[in-house]
Design an enzyme around this catalytic site. Sequence first.
Site, short mmCIF file in Angstrom:
data_model
loop_
_atom_site.label_atom_id
_atom_site.label_comp_id
_atom_site.label_asym_id
_atom_site.label_seq_id
_atom_site.Cartn_x
_atom_site.Cartn_y
_atom_site.Cartn_z
N HIS A 32 -1.19 -1.81 -7.67
CA HIS A 32 0.07 -1.66 -6.83
C HIS A 32 1.08 -2.00 -7.77
CE1 HIS A 32 2.83 -1.70 -3.72
NE2 HIS A 32 3.14 -2.76 -3.97
N SER B 291 7.34 0.44 -3.28
CA SER B 291 7.05 -0.36 -2.41
C SER B 291 7.85 -0.77 -1.50
CB SER B 291 6.05 -1.92 -2.99
OG SER B 291 5.23 -2.00 -2.05
C1 GTR Z 1 3.55 -6.18 0.55
C2 GTR Z 1 3.89 -5.45 1.82
C3 GTR Z 1 3.99 -3.96 1.55
C4 GTR Z 1 4.78 -3.68 0.15
C5 GTR Z 1 4.62 -4.76 -0.92
C6 GTR Z 1 5.80 -4.55 -2.15
O1 GTR Z 1 3.37 -7.47 0.67
O2 GTR Z 1 2.92 -5.64 2.64
O3 GTR Z 1 4.49 -3.32 2.56
O4 GTR Z 1 6.16 -3.68 0.42
O5 GTR Z 1 4.54 -5.80 -0.19
O6 GTR Z 1 7.10 -4.39 -1.68
O7 GTR Z 1 5.41 -4.72 -3.19
#
Ligand code: GTR
Length: 388
Positions: free
Chosen positions: A367, A223
Amino acid sequence: CLVMLFVLTKSYGQNDEADVPPYTLPEILKTADGKPVKKITEWEKKRRPELLTLFEDNIYGQMPKSYDHISYKITNEIANAMNGKAHLKEVLITVEKDNKMVAINLILFTPNNGKKNSPVFLLINNRGKENTDPTRKTISEFWPAEMAIDSGYAIAAFHVSDAAPDNKDTYQKGVLQLYPEQLTADNGMKAIGAWGWAASRVMDYFKTDAAIDFDKVNLVGHSRGGKAALWAAAQDQRFAMVFSSCSGNTGAALARRQYKPAETIRAINTTFPHWFNNNYKQYNDKANALPVDQHMLISLIAPRPVYTTSATKDLWADPVGSYQSIIESQKVYALYGKKSALTPTPPPPNTPIIHSVLGYHNREGIHNMTAYDWGNFIRFANFHYFRR
Ligand code: GTR
């Protein structure tokens, strides 16, 4: 009933793909003054540096390279960690400039398998420190050290907070103390740049550690860490391979693809104003005005292998847009005579593309970065390093 159907398809996002307006990407293989790039030398001498500067000036900020002094101190060492399978070293990497300093704590396990040295996975850890527990009381799929060791790889990690706290008010308290001029420049380095900078300092350390096969260092990030990993590898060609998990907006995903459920430049700049440079804020709602797009970031890593991942439920990171971007970067790999095995459309979930210079999978689920992801990272590295 019709209304119901609409609500259902909407919530499952099935119409979102059809709603994506057409977009035109800037050309990778054409210089700013309009000349086609047909040879590796034209790419390396002209277009690649041009793109690197555009990314620095408009998105990630400068990557200062000079410092006065770097030193390495082993703060903890256990030769028979993991029931004897691995050798643990905790290394304090201290970098000084103009009487200011930053210290990066590195955790490193190398396999006790009788090999002279080992390839290594280095994680930019953006999550809790317990994920990389050196005592192994906590074992996390986010950094499955035992799995790497059992596969003959060393595994290392540092935490982003050592380089730049992930906070808009305190991100300056790290690498940026060495480079105060960056804080006032519109194209100055911010947190993501500082995390990438720190990964390069770990490379400086690896160069001095005989247990590491320096030509086989794999950089891994998830991420926001996956965004930093791509940027670090674009800047520092000593990284042999990159794994970028669910990196999404300003990572692997194309900026110009306006996919409704996904993060936008405005959203990322608003929630995380400390990640990218000041100039990037000009592109809120104006992705088409950017002189680059994210397929060019992957291209800057060519001809080195890159593996990206998505997750089926992680629409915020735009799985299709992330796949499109590696597809587009194939043009630069082709200049080097490297043909990837990517299929023209994204592969079905849980169908990794491993035997290819550009690799990818879309994991079923949310995610995250899991043992499933790491299993494929190891397969991809095995293929490239050992043809197995
Ligand atoms: C979210 C963000 C993403 C990603 C994510 C993470 O809130 O919008 O761009 O970086 O966090 O790092 O898990």
